[in-house]
Design a protein around this motif. Structure first.
Motif, PDB file in Angstrom:
ATOM      1  N   ARG A 154     -45.704   2.696 -45.475  1.00  0.00           N
ATOM      2  CA  ARG A 154     -45.365   2.330 -44.291  1.00  0.00           C
ATOM      3  C   ARG A 154     -46.906   1.600 -43.350  1.00  0.00           C
ATOM      4  NH1 ARG A 154     -45.472   7.448 -40.142  1.00  0.00           N
ATOM      5  NH2 ARG A 154     -47.431   8.381 -41.040  1.00  0.00           N
ATOM      6  N   SER A 156     -49.539  -0.727 -42.124  1.00  0.00           N
ATOM      7  CA  SER A 156     -49.279  -1.929 -41.284  1.00  0.00           C
ATOM      8  C   SER A 156     -50.767  -2.294 -40.835  1.00  0.00           C
ATOM      9  CB  SER A 156     -48.602  -1.439 -39.999  1.00  0.00           C
ATOM     10  OG  SER A 156     -48.711  -2.500 -39.122  1.00  0.00           O
ATOM     11  N   CYS A 157     -50.986  -3.593 -40.774  1.00  0.00           N
ATOM     12  CA  CYS A 157     -52.182  -4.404 -40.592  1.00  0.00           C
ATOM     13  C   CYS A 157     -52.384  -5.069 -39.363  1.00  0.00           C
ATOM     14  CB  CYS A 157     -52.619  -5.131 -41.694  1.00  0.00           C
ATOM     15  SG  CYS A 157     -54.155  -6.128 -41.547  1.00  0.00           S
ATOM     16  N   LEU A 178     -48.809  -9.407 -46.766  1.00  0.00           N
ATOM     17  CA  LEU A 178     -47.625  -9.143 -47.089  1.00  0.00           C
ATOM     18  C   LEU A 178     -47.335  -8.959 -48.399  1.00  0.00           C
ATOM     19  CD1 LEU A 178     -45.698 -11.789 -44.669  1.00  0.00           C
ATOM     20  CD2 LEU A 178     -45.768  -9.316 -44.229  1.00  0.00           C
ATOM     21  N   MET A 183     -48.352  -4.762 -47.066  1.00  0.00           N
ATOM     22  CA  MET A 183     -48.311  -4.168 -45.541  1.00  0.00           C
ATOM     23  C   MET A 183     -47.463  -5.186 -44.661  1.00  0.00           C
ATOM     24  SD  MET A 183     -52.327  -3.286 -45.062  1.00  0.00           S
ATOM     25  CE  MET A 183     -53.242  -2.569 -46.250  1.00  0.00           C
ATOM     26  N   SER A 184     -46.935  -4.402 -43.574  1.00  0.00           N
ATOM     27  CA  SER A 184     -46.508  -5.361 -42.687  1.00  0.00           C
ATOM     28  C   SER A 184     -47.727  -5.715 -41.783  1.00  0.00           C
ATOM     29  CB  SER A 184     -45.549  -4.468 -41.392  1.00  0.00           C
ATOM     30  OG  SER A 184     -46.203  -3.366 -40.908  1.00  0.00           O
ATOM     31  N   PHE A 185     -47.545  -6.645 -40.832  1.00  0.00           N
ATOM     32  CA  PHE A 185     -48.828  -7.018 -39.801  1.00  0.00           C
ATOM     33  C   PHE A 185     -48.353  -7.355 -38.421  1.00  0.00           C
ATOM     34  CE2 PHE A 185     -46.424 -11.318 -40.724  1.00  0.00           C
ATOM     35  CZ  PHE A 185     -46.978 -11.758 -39.403  1.00  0.00           C
ATOM     36  N   ARG A 186     -49.287  -7.237 -37.584  1.00  0.00           N
ATOM     37  CA  ARG A 186     -49.075  -7.275 -36.186  1.00  0.00           C
ATOM     38  C   ARG A 186     -50.128  -8.169 -35.709  1.00  0.00           C
ATOM     39  NH1 ARG A 186     -47.903  -1.557 -33.463  1.00  0.00           N
ATOM     40  NH2 ARG A 186     -47.448  -3.195 -31.554  1.00  0.00           N
ATOM     41  N   SER A 194     -55.920  -4.822 -30.389  1.00  0.00           N
ATOM     42  CA  SER A 194     -55.563  -4.694 -31.994  1.00  0.00           C
ATOM     43  C   SER A 194     -56.431  -3.542 -32.241  1.00  0.00           C
ATOM     44  CB  SER A 194     -55.918  -5.891 -32.789  1.00  0.00           C
ATOM     45  OG  SER A 194     -55.037  -6.931 -32.533  1.00  0.00           O
ATOM     46  N   GLN A 202     -51.487   3.330 -34.498  1.00  0.00           N
ATOM     47  CA  GLN A 202     -50.214   2.473 -34.676  1.00  0.00           C
ATOM     48  C   GLN A 202     -50.255   1.439 -35.746  1.00  0.00           C
ATOM     49  OE1 GLN A 202     -50.457   0.652 -30.500  1.00  0.00           O
ATOM     50  NE2 GLN A 202     -49.826   2.969 -29.824  1.00  0.00           N
ATOM     51  N   VAL A 203     -51.743   1.080 -36.149  1.00  0.00           N
ATOM     52  CA  VAL A 203     -51.708   0.219 -37.523  1.00  0.00           C
ATOM     53  C   VAL A 203     -52.911   0.935 -38.319  1.00  0.00           C
ATOM     54  CG1 VAL A 203     -51.038  -1.849 -36.401  1.00  0.00           C
ATOM     55  CG2 VAL A 203     -53.589  -1.356 -36.271  1.00  0.00           C
ATOM     56  N   ASP A 204     -52.976   0.495 -39.420  1.00  0.00           N
ATOM     57  CA  ASP A 204     -53.955   1.277 -40.318  1.00  0.00           C
ATOM     58  C   ASP A 204     -55.464   0.465 -40.442  1.00  0.00           C
ATOM     59  OD1 ASP A 204     -52.278   3.254 -41.738  1.00  0.00           O
ATOM     60  OD2 ASP A 204     -51.125   1.457 -42.087  1.00  0.00           O
TER      61      ASP A 204
END
Length: 268
Positions: A154, A156-157, A178, A183-186, A194, A202-204
């Motif tokens: 899970r 996320s970046c 990706l 990873m997912s990204f925001r 961020s 909430q993100v790594d």
């Protein structure tokens, strides 16, 4: 070793950030009348940025007359103490002028070649983060949890790009996140917001391409106290440089190492 900031100074900077937030909110509540001047494509500066930076500069100069000041909107004072306050009056100006809540006021202290203390205030989210060398990092007065590891199932970046970064580099960065890193990204349009997401788990981690020192000066010392590291080599980085860096747990930094030229600066 750099000594921690005195409690009275910490309280003074925190209050200054809150008061600057009130200045920003007055502009935010009258968005239809705020003049907007373009510094470049999708890179905006408003009267709010300028007023908030002026307010911060005057407050810091009064509280710390021997310290230098360096700000996004042009504030520059050398000082004699060897310390420099680096301010971003409104990080996330594009979000601000669109009526969003993803913007914040950032005040960081640069001393002995490194970020040592920071205060971040996101008024619309009622979030204030404080921390630095010798100080526990807190959110609204509550100690932030330590961050470690990377759960690949899970991961996320957070990702941020300066507006002039070429599309090809943006796409290659996102492809790497990706496909290679899995990873997912925001991308929220504010490095400071961020990095708050990193602090809260909430993100790594975060990848910043073309960011400025004022985008991360306050956040990094807060994050450092909870186990989050960055790849910026401050001893070989000028405060006016544009940066290409990663920030996260050691495991996150290892995962994104191929896409980051550690400690790099960019010519924009």
């Amino acid at each position: 070793m750099t000594p921690p900031l005195e409690k009275s100074s910490v309280a003074a900077v925190e209050q200054l950030a809150r008061d600057a937030g009130a200045v920003a909110l007055r502009h935010f509540e009258a968005l239809s009348t705020v003049p907007v001047e373009s510094k470049g494509h999708l890179d905006l500066v408003t009267a709010a940025d300028q007023d908030v930076e002026r307010f911060l500069t005057e407050g810091l100069a009064k509280a710390f007359p021997e310290d230098g000041i360096f700000g996004e909107e042009g504030a520059a004072h050398q000082g004699t103490s060897g310390r420099t306050w680096v301010v971003d009056p409104i990080d996330g100006t594009f979000n601000f002028v669109r009526g969003g809540d993803q913007w914040a006021i950032s005040i960081g202290l640069y001393e002995a070649g490194q970020p040592t203390f920071g205060v971040i205030f996101a008024p619309l989210r009622s979030q204030i983060l404080v921390g630095g060398i010798g100080l526990a990092s807190t959110l609204n007065g509550e100690r932030l949890a330590q961050r470690s590891g990377l759960d690949s199932s899970r991961a996320s970046c957070g990702v941020g790009f300066h507006p002039v970064i070429p599309v090809e580099l943006r796409l290659e960065t996102l492809r790497f996140v990706l496909e290679d890193a899995g990873m997912s990204f925001r991308c929220c349009g504010s490095a400071t917001l961020s990095l708050i997401e990193v602090a809260l788990g909430q993100v790594d981690g975060y990848l910043g391409i073309g960011e400025s020192s004022w985008d991360l000066m306050a956040a990094l010392p807060i994050l450092d106290q909870i186990g989050i590291r960055s790849t910026v080599d401050w001893k070989n980085t000028d405060l006016s440089s544009k940066l290409r860096f990663a920030c996260g747990t050691p495991e996150f930094l290892q995962a994104v190492a191929p896409i980051v030229d550690f400690g790099a600066t960019l010519e924009l």
